[in-house]
Design a protein around this motif. Structure first.
Motif: not given
Length: 223
Positions: A106, A109, A114, A172, A174, A176, A179
């Protein structure tokens, strides 16, 4: 590997957790669908209390101090290693490194990361470089108590070099809450069930309900 995880396989699949914990229920459902024999270790607070008597001194021998997070992560490794020894295993595979390689934590992010991909890459590289002292030594300590040698497939240098050659946007998501998208796509290619592919990421100490029960055990000492 999935093709060989059948009832006669030399591989043993072990799950650990409190009864009706999400890790246990999902492991049982998955193995039932794939026809894989699962060795479930259903634990209770008594098992935790007994394990802590061994784990706490082991972890203290590493750094001289301990914290609740390390203990909560060490517990499922310890209990799975105990079961592995009972089954006659010598080596176990672990998923350490997946969160760093596939941007699963986490913290990766957070808004600052970001907005600044270079800083994110620096943080991931820092975590990979320090993963041995932060995580691998802890897991190795508790597994070797039962003479179980851990192997870390995600930390194979060939895989790390290949992942590092990919554009960050491939790895990645976006979103969150969803993941490790790269691994989810790989699981889809392997025809794993949707309930596994789309399952929300949950750390072992929470998926097993160990952290919740550790907290309950500590309450009498808080008063």
């Amino acid at each position: 590997i999935l093709l060989h995880l059948n009832q006669k396989s030399i591989f043993k699949v072990i799950s650990v957790g409190f009864k009706n914990s999400s890790d246990v229920l999902n492991a049982q459902k998955l193995c039932n669908q794939l026809g894989i024999k699962l060795e479930s270790v259903i634990i209770d607070t008594i098992d935790i209390e007994k394990a802590l008597q061994i784990i706490v001194p082991l972890l203290k021998s590493r750094t001289g101090s301990i914290n609740a997070v390390d203990v909560s992560i060490a517990l499922p490794v310890f209990l799975a290693s105990k079961k592995a020894q009972e089954l006659g295993c010598k080596v176990a595979l672990t998923g350490q490194g997946a969160d760093e390689l596939f941007i699963g934590y986490n913290k990766y992010y957070e808004q600052d990361y970001k907005m600044n991909r270079n800083e994110l890459l620096k943080k991931i590289n820092h975590d990979l470089v320090n993963i041995s002292s932060q995580n691998l030594e802890r897991d190795d300590l508790v597994s070797m108590h039962f003479s179980i040698e851990l192997r870390f497939p995600y930390l194979d240098m060939r895989l790390i070099k290949w992942i590092n050659s990919l554009d960050l946007s491939i790895l990645m998501n976006e979103n969150d809450s969803n993941r490790k998208e790269f691994l989810r796509k790989a699981a889809t290619k392997l025809d794993l069930p949707d309930f596994i592919v789309t399952r929300q990421k949950k750390a072992a100490q929470y998926g097993t309900s160990i952290m919740k029960n550790l907290y309950s055990l500590s309450k009498p000492f808080d008063s």
